[in-house]
Design a protein around this motif. Sequence first.
Motif, PDB file in Angstrom:
ATOM      1  N   SER A 176     -45.403  -5.045  30.580  1.00  0.00           N
ATOM      2  CA  SER A 176     -46.849  -4.917  30.354  1.00  0.00           C
ATOM      3  C   SER A 176     -47.606  -4.903  31.679  1.00  0.00           C
ATOM      4  N   ALA A 177     -47.213  -5.784  32.596  1.00  0.00           N
ATOM      5  CA  ALA A 177     -47.873  -5.830  33.901  1.00  0.00           C
ATOM      6  C   ALA A 177     -47.646  -4.532  34.665  1.00  0.00           C
ATOM      7  N   ALA A 178     -46.417  -4.028  34.633  1.00  0.00           N
ATOM      8  CA  ALA A 178     -46.101  -2.790  35.352  1.00  0.00           C
ATOM      9  C   ALA A 178     -46.901  -1.619  34.788  1.00  0.00           C
ATOM     10  N   LYS A 179     -47.020  -1.546  33.470  1.00  0.00           N
ATOM     11  CA  LYS A 179     -47.813  -0.482  32.851  1.00  0.00           C
ATOM     12  C   LYS A 179     -49.270  -0.562  33.292  1.00  0.00           C
ATOM     13  N   ALA A 180     -49.798  -1.779  33.318  1.00  0.00           N
ATOM     14  CA  ALA A 180     -51.200  -1.952  33.678  1.00  0.00           C
ATOM     15  C   ALA A 180     -51.455  -1.497  35.111  1.00  0.00           C
ATOM     16  N   TYR A 181     -50.600  -1.900  36.028  1.00  0.00           N
ATOM     17  CA  TYR A 181     -50.781  -1.507  37.426  1.00  0.00           C
ATOM     18  C   TYR A 181     -50.572  -0.006  37.603  1.00  0.00           C
ATOM     19  N   ALA A 182     -49.547   0.547  36.959  1.00  0.00           N
ATOM     20  CA  ALA A 182     -49.279   1.983  37.089  1.00  0.00           C
ATOM     21  C   ALA A 182     -50.438   2.802  36.524  1.00  0.00           C
ATOM     22  N   TYR A 183     -50.957   2.372  35.388  1.00  0.00           N
ATOM     23  CA  TYR A 183     -52.082   3.081  34.765  1.00  0.00           C
ATOM     24  C   TYR A 183     -53.315   3.024  35.651  1.00  0.00           C
ATOM     25  N   ALA A 184     -53.625   1.813  36.139  1.00  0.00           N
ATOM     26  CA  ALA A 184     -54.825   1.632  36.949  1.00  0.00           C
ATOM     27  C   ALA A 184     -54.748   2.389  38.270  1.00  0.00           C
ATOM     28  N   LEU A 185     -53.537   2.452  38.837  1.00  0.00           N
ATOM     29  CA  LEU A 185     -53.351   3.104  40.134  1.00  0.00           C
ATOM     30  C   LEU A 185     -53.086   4.605  40.013  1.00  0.00           C
ATOM     31  N   GLY A 186     -52.791   5.066  38.814  1.00  0.00           N
ATOM     32  CA  GLY A 186     -52.427   6.468  38.643  1.00  0.00           C
ATOM     33  C   GLY A 186     -51.088   6.792  39.275  1.00  0.00           C
ATOM     34  N   LYS A 187     -50.136   5.837  39.195  1.00  0.00           N
ATOM     35  CA  LYS A 187     -48.822   5.992  39.814  1.00  0.00           C
ATOM     36  C   LYS A 187     -47.738   6.117  38.746  1.00  0.00           C
ATOM     37  N   PRO A 188     -46.625   6.771  39.049  1.00  0.00           N
ATOM     38  CA  PRO A 188     -45.522   6.856  38.088  1.00  0.00           C
ATOM     39  C   PRO A 188     -44.870   5.496  37.852  1.00  0.00           C
ATOM     40  N   LEU A 189     -44.415   5.316  36.640  1.00  0.00           N
ATOM     41  CA  LEU A 189     -43.793   4.073  36.183  1.00  0.00           C
ATOM     42  C   LEU A 189     -42.308   4.300  35.961  1.00  0.00           C
ATOM     43  N   TYR A 190     -41.479   3.365  36.430  1.00  0.00           N
ATOM     44  CA  TYR A 190     -40.029   3.491  36.255  1.00  0.00           C
ATOM     45  C   TYR A 190     -39.478   2.219  35.614  1.00  0.00           C
ATOM     46  N   GLY A 191     -39.046   2.342  34.353  1.00  0.00           N
ATOM     47  CA  GLY A 191     -38.354   1.244  33.700  1.00  0.00           C
ATOM     48  C   GLY A 191     -36.877   1.325  34.046  1.00  0.00           C
ATOM     49  N   VAL A 192     -36.342   0.297  34.703  1.00  0.00           N
ATOM     50  CA  VAL A 192     -34.968   0.358  35.200  1.00  0.00           C
ATOM     51  C   VAL A 192     -34.103  -0.753  34.613  1.00  0.00           C
ATOM     52  N   ASN A 193     -32.807  -0.593  34.791  1.00  0.00           N
ATOM     53  CA  ASN A 193     -31.826  -1.511  34.242  1.00  0.00           C
ATOM     54  C   ASN A 193     -31.566  -2.675  35.198  1.00  0.00           C
ATOM     55  N   HIS A 194     -31.594  -3.872  34.663  1.00  0.00           N
ATOM     56  CA  HIS A 194     -31.381  -5.082  35.459  1.00  0.00           C
ATOM     57  C   HIS A 194     -30.039  -5.070  36.191  1.00  0.00           C
ATOM     58  N   LEU A 195     -28.984  -4.653  35.512  1.00  0.00           N
ATOM     59  CA  LEU A 195     -27.652  -4.680  36.109  1.00  0.00           C
ATOM     60  C   LEU A 195     -27.508  -3.624  37.194  1.00  0.00           C
ATOM     61  N   ALA A 196     -28.019  -2.425  36.938  1.00  0.00           N
ATOM     62  CA  ALA A 196     -27.985  -1.388  37.965  1.00  0.00           C
ATOM     63  C   ALA A 196     -28.796  -1.805  39.182  1.00  0.00           C
ATOM     64  N   SER A 197     -29.873  -2.555  38.958  1.00  0.00           N
ATOM     65  CA  SER A 197     -30.687  -3.048  40.070  1.00  0.00           C
ATOM     66  C   SER A 197     -29.893  -4.013  40.942  1.00  0.00           C
ATOM     67  N   HIS A 198     -29.069  -4.844  40.331  1.00  0.00           N
ATOM     68  CA  HIS A 198     -28.230  -5.781  41.091  1.00  0.00           C
ATOM     69  C   HIS A 198     -27.258  -5.033  42.014  1.00  0.00           C
ATOM     70  N   ILE A 199     -26.857  -3.847  41.599  1.00  0.00           N
ATOM     71  CA  ILE A 199     -25.979  -3.037  42.460  1.00  0.00           C
ATOM     72  C   ILE A 199     -26.794  -2.399  43.573  1.00  0.00           C
TER      73      ILE A 199
END
Length: 377
Positions: free
Chosen positions: A99-122
């Motif tokens: 929700s926070a990421a959506k709010a910031y991306a919307y307000a800033l007009g920036k692309p949003l990337y929902g990513v995987n926790h495990l892939a992020s650890h790599i």
Amino acid sequence: MARRTDEPLVLGIETSCDETGVGIVRGHTLLADAVASSVDEHARFGGVVPEVASRAHLEAMIPTIQRALKDAGVAASDLDGIAVTAGPGLAGALLVGVSAAKAYAYALGKPLYGVNHLASHICVDQLEHGALPEPTMALLVSGGHSSLLLAPDITSDVRPLGSTIDDAAGEAFDKIARVLNLGFPGGPVIDRYAREGDPDAIRFPRGLTGPRDPAYDFSFSGLKTAVARWIEAKRAAGEDVPVADVAASFQEAVVDVLTRKAVRACKDEGVDHLMIGGGVAANTRLRAMAQRRCEDAGITLRVPRPKLCTDNGAMVAALGAEMVARGRAASSWDLSADSSLPVTDPHVPGVHADDHEHGHGHDHDHFHELSKDNLYS
């Protein structure tokens, strides 16, 4: 796919469990890594309480984002994208971050990337040792996951080779620490006591290591039970429990299995690099044994510094930056949290993926249709 020549500036938000992490990355360079932990609030319960974690994320989110921007010396309007952990993790905690990421991306007009926790650890290892080799063999060990993963492309192709069939390694550490009355979380305290103990004092079982057992799967439930019964027997006999020796012997059993299977997977798959990530990767004995066994096998070991092994926003930002650099599709506004998001989905592009998969990551029409102006300008 070829990388972009410029380095994207991405903010990452991580709220899968009890850490509110916000990181800012430019390409492979870490600019800020702000973390607000609620671990002390969970300690009296002996484990993470989902509702407590969610409320802590709500309270910490905006201050932590502001601190990260200040530490990085950048303005929110400078960002090229917002990345957030979409799963796996605790559903309520994930929703706060999404929700926070959506709010910031919307307000800033920036692309949003929902990513995987495990892939992020790599992917976080890129902040420590540079670009990941392709393919990368990764051993991920944490409170909720013990997995062997082969990643030919961290943004689009992550393949599970093996995983835990019951307790993950981190869960076993927490449970044995509880039996020994050492507190929560168990990983750091077991590691500390083990340094004063004899790892060969007690021969605890090594789960799933028989010739007919799955080569890459893990099981620590039997080990946990064996250690608990050994402790109970000592106490029932009125004898003192040698805490340091128990901690060392238990820890040795865990890291023996983890490293043996990881090196075997590298050999079987013909991969000459092993990356270890997740909270348990901060364990000193795991690092030492992995280093020795990898050297003996001619395998290059990559392990991030301990602070980057535990949950943090930097790892999410690192994967988000890689998504932008490789032109991966941004997530659409219908992005939601998925507590069981499979590791085979490194990111969640949403319904607009087909239209933008070959773009550069900055020109996403569906964002501009909804947010034509930067609300922070």
